[in-house]
Design a protein around this motif. Structure first.
Motif, short mmCIF file in Angstrom:
data_model
loop_
_atom_site.label_atom_id
_atom_site.label_comp_id
_atom_site.label_asym_id
_atom_site.label_seq_id
_atom_site.Cartn_x
_atom_site.Cartn_y
_atom_site.Cartn_z
N THR A 255 0.82 -1.21 0.00
CA THR A 255 0.00 0.00 0.00
C THR A 255 0.86 1.26 0.00
OG1 THR A 255 -1.75 -1.18 1.19
CG2 THR A 255 -1.84 1.23 1.19
N LEU A 256 1.84 1.31 0.89
CA LEU A 256 2.69 2.50 0.96
C LEU A 256 3.56 2.63 -0.29
CD1 LEU A 256 3.77 2.48 4.71
CD2 LEU A 256 2.03 3.90 3.60
N GLY A 257 3.97 1.50 -0.86
CA GLY A 257 4.77 1.56 -2.09
C GLY A 257 3.97 2.17 -3.24
N ARG A 258 2.72 1.74 -3.37
CA ARG A 258 1.88 2.28 -4.45
C ARG A 258 1.53 3.75 -4.22
NH1 ARG A 258 0.11 -1.88 -7.62
NH2 ARG A 258 0.34 -3.96 -6.73
N THR A 259 1.59 4.20 -2.98
CA THR A 259 1.28 5.59 -2.68
C THR A 259 2.50 6.50 -2.77
OG1 THR A 259 -0.47 4.86 -1.17
CG2 THR A 259 0.28 7.14 -0.96
N LEU A 260 3.62 6.04 -2.21
CA LEU A 260 4.79 6.89 -2.08
C LEU A 260 5.68 6.91 -3.32
CD1 LEU A 260 5.85 6.06 1.59
CD2 LEU A 260 4.56 8.03 0.78
N LEU A 261 5.84 5.77 -4.00
CA LEU A 261 6.77 5.74 -5.13
C LEU A 261 6.35 6.67 -6.26
CD1 LEU A 261 7.85 1.98 -5.34
CD2 LEU A 261 9.17 3.95 -4.56
N PRO A 262 5.07 6.73 -6.65
CA PRO A 262 4.70 7.71 -7.68
C PRO A 262 5.00 9.15 -7.26
CG PRO A 262 2.97 6.07 -7.47
CD PRO A 262 3.93 5.84 -6.33
N VAL A 263 4.86 9.44 -5.96
CA VAL A 263 5.19 10.78 -5.48
C VAL A 263 6.68 11.06 -5.60
CG1 VAL A 263 5.19 12.29 -3.45
CG2 VAL A 263 3.22 10.81 -3.90
N VAL A 264 7.49 10.06 -5.26
CA VAL A 264 8.95 10.22 -5.33
C VAL A 264 9.38 10.43 -6.78
CG1 VAL A 264 11.16 9.05 -5.00
CG2 VAL A 264 9.38 8.89 -3.24
N PHE A 265 8.90 9.58 -7.68
CA PHE A 265 9.29 9.73 -9.08
C PHE A 265 8.67 10.97 -9.70
CE2 PHE A 265 10.17 5.18 -8.55
CZ PHE A 265 11.41 5.09 -9.16
N GLY A 266 7.53 11.40 -9.17
CA GLY A 266 6.88 12.59 -9.70
C GLY A 266 7.66 13.87 -9.43
N SER A 267 8.64 13.81 -8.53
CA SER A 267 9.42 15.01 -8.22
C SER A 267 10.44 15.34 -9.30
CB SER A 267 10.13 14.82 -6.87
OG SER A 267 11.04 13.73 -6.93
N PHE A 268 10.73 14.37 -10.20
CA PHE A 268 11.71 14.67 -11.24
C PHE A 268 11.31 14.13 -12.62
CE2 PHE A 268 13.05 10.87 -8.95
CZ PHE A 268 13.20 9.95 -9.96
N GLU A 270 7.52 13.43 -15.44
CA GLU A 270 6.10 13.71 -15.66
C GLU A 270 5.23 12.79 -14.80
OE1 GLU A 270 5.22 13.31 -19.75
OE2 GLU A 270 6.43 15.05 -20.37
N VAL A 271 4.06 13.31 -14.46
CA VAL A 271 3.17 12.59 -13.55
C VAL A 271 2.76 11.24 -14.11
CG1 VAL A 271 0.94 12.64 -12.39
CG2 VAL A 271 2.31 14.73 -12.54
N SER A 272 2.44 11.17 -15.39
CA SER A 272 1.99 9.92 -15.99
C SER A 272 3.09 8.86 -15.95
CB SER A 272 1.53 10.15 -17.43
OG SER A 272 2.58 10.69 -18.22
N ALA A 273 4.31 9.28 -16.30
CA ALA A 273 5.43 8.35 -16.28
C ALA A 273 5.75 7.93 -14.84
CB ALA A 273 6.66 8.98 -16.92
N ALA A 274 5.68 8.88 -13.91
CA ALA A 274 5.96 8.57 -12.51
C ALA A 274 4.96 7.57 -11.96
CB ALA A 274 5.92 9.86 -11.69
N THR A 275 3.69 7.75 -12.34
CA THR A 275 2.66 6.82 -11.88
C THR A 275 2.89 5.42 -12.42
OG1 THR A 275 1.06 8.63 -11.75
CG2 THR A 275 0.19 6.38 -11.81
N THR A 276 3.24 5.33 -13.70
CA THR A 276 3.47 4.02 -14.33
C THR A 276 4.67 3.32 -13.71
OG1 THR A 276 2.56 4.82 -16.42
CG2 THR A 276 3.93 2.85 -16.50
N ILE A 277 5.79 4.02 -13.60
CA ILE A 277 7.00 3.42 -13.06
C ILE A 277 6.84 3.12 -11.58
CG2 ILE A 277 9.46 3.81 -12.60
CD1 ILE A 277 9.54 5.54 -15.12
N GLY A 278 6.24 4.06 -10.85
CA GLY A 278 6.04 3.84 -9.43
C GLY A 278 5.16 2.65 -9.14
N SER A 279 4.09 2.50 -9.89
CA SER A 279 3.18 1.36 -9.69
C SER A 279 3.86 0.05 -10.02
CB SER A 279 1.93 1.54 -10.55
OG SER A 279 1.22 2.71 -10.17
N ALA A 280 4.68 0.06 -11.09
CA ALA A 280 5.40 -1.16 -11.48
C ALA A 280 6.40 -1.58 -10.40
CB ALA A 280 6.12 -0.94 -12.81
N LEU A 281 7.14 -0.61 -9.88
CA LEU A 281 8.10 -0.92 -8.83
C LEU A 281 7.40 -1.33 -7.53
CD1 LEU A 281 10.79 1.87 -9.34
CD2 LEU A 281 10.98 -0.56 -9.90
#
Length: 305
Positions: A255-268, A270-281
């Motif tokens: 749960t925390l991985g799906r919530t926090l990783l997109p936020v972390v990747f979103g800092s550097f 695009e939001v769409s790419a961050a969401t995709t990569i974050g969810s995969a990881l």
């Protein structure tokens, strides 16, 4: 991310972990006592969800739906143990995997034949709808909080059952030396049926509780079964305490991985790419957690050496 949102996600992870515990507790009992790899355990989760939806539709009572889910899953589990599983105890694990995989197909097609291919929906009871205010002003779903409470109550009940009762003593003895307790006059066949039915009932209860959050559909148990296997590997096979610890770890990590990783990747990026990569990881994190635990403790957190 705000502190309130983080706390809410922690509670969501705890709720997810408790649901996994109800699945994994029965699975670890069956594997620990019987040495059986039961791939059909997820189908019993599905049976519980469909039974709950059907009983709720007939009676309008969510409480009766929960009771019906446990009874239906326990009866299905006992029937399967008596007719199929009992013939697999002396066979190797490959035969057990093949036979229980066939049971998955049978359960899926039988459920589709009885209920049809369309999803069913189980409504949250009126008394559990809405939110409740927790300390700090956090608004959280009353139903999800109830799931957490039920799961923790079941964990305490299982611990007392296994450690303080005669049937629990027999279950522990059967796990350690089944030939010896059979020689002492304990009917090992009846014990196995009871353990299998108990594990099935817990899986059915889990399916019923989740059925009010997501749709009830054919095949819903298999993804949860995979996570339940991860839980018992992390916690240690045969350990109720390990199943609870592993389930909470997996629930929070996912749960925390799906919530926090997109936020972390979103800092550097695009939001769409961050969401995709974050969810995969995030989907990989629980397996990384499992590998890390096994690296330092191959028997799991509370497994026997």
């Amino acid at each position: 991310m705000t502190t309130l949102l983080l706390i809410e996600q922690v509670l969501n992870g705890l709720q997810f972990g408790v649901m996994l515990f109800l699945m994994a507790a029965g699975l670890t009992l069956i594997f620990g006592v019987m040495g059986l790899i039961n791939l059909a355990h997820g189908s019993l989760y599905m049976v519980g969800a469909f039974a709950a939806a059907a009983v709720a539709g007939w009676t309008g009572s969510f409480f009766l739906a929960l009771v019906g889910s446990m009874v239906a899953a326990a009866m299905a589990g006992a029937l399967v143990e008596l007719t199929v599983i009992r013939r697999l105890y002396a066979r190797d694990h490959l035969d057990q995997v093949l036979a229980t995989f066939a049971l998955i197909l049978i359960f899926s097609e039988a459920t589709r034949w009885i209920f049809g291919s369309f999803p069913l929906f189980l409504n949250v009871p009126e008394m559990l709808k809405g939110t409740i205010t927790l300390p700090g002003g956090i608004q959280y779903s009353l139903y999800r909080l109830t799931i957490i409470g039920i799961g923790l109550a079941v964990a305490v009940g299982l611990f007392l059952l296994i450690s303080k009762t005669r049937i629990g003593m027999r279950i522990r003895a059967g796990e350690n030396d089944r030939e010896m307790i059979a020689a002492l006059g304990v009917d090992i066949s009846v014990l196995y049926t009871v353990v299998f039915a108990l594990g099935a009932a817990l899986a059915g209860l889990s399916g019923a509780l989740v059925g009010a959050i997501q749709s009830v559909e054919v095949g819903m148990g298999e993804p949860v079964l995979i996570l339940a296997f991860v839980v018992i590997v992390i916690g240690g096979i045969g350990s109720i305490k390990g199943a609870l610890a592993g389930a909470i770890l997996v629930g929070l990590t996912d749960t925390l991985g799906r919530t926090l990783l997109p936020v972390v990747f979103g800092s550097f990026m695009e939001v769409s790419a961050a969401t995709t990569i974050g969810s995969a990881l995030a989907s990989m994190l629980i397996y990384i957690l499992m590998a890390g635990v096994l690296l330092f403790k191959p028997t799991g957190l509370f497994g026997k050496t």
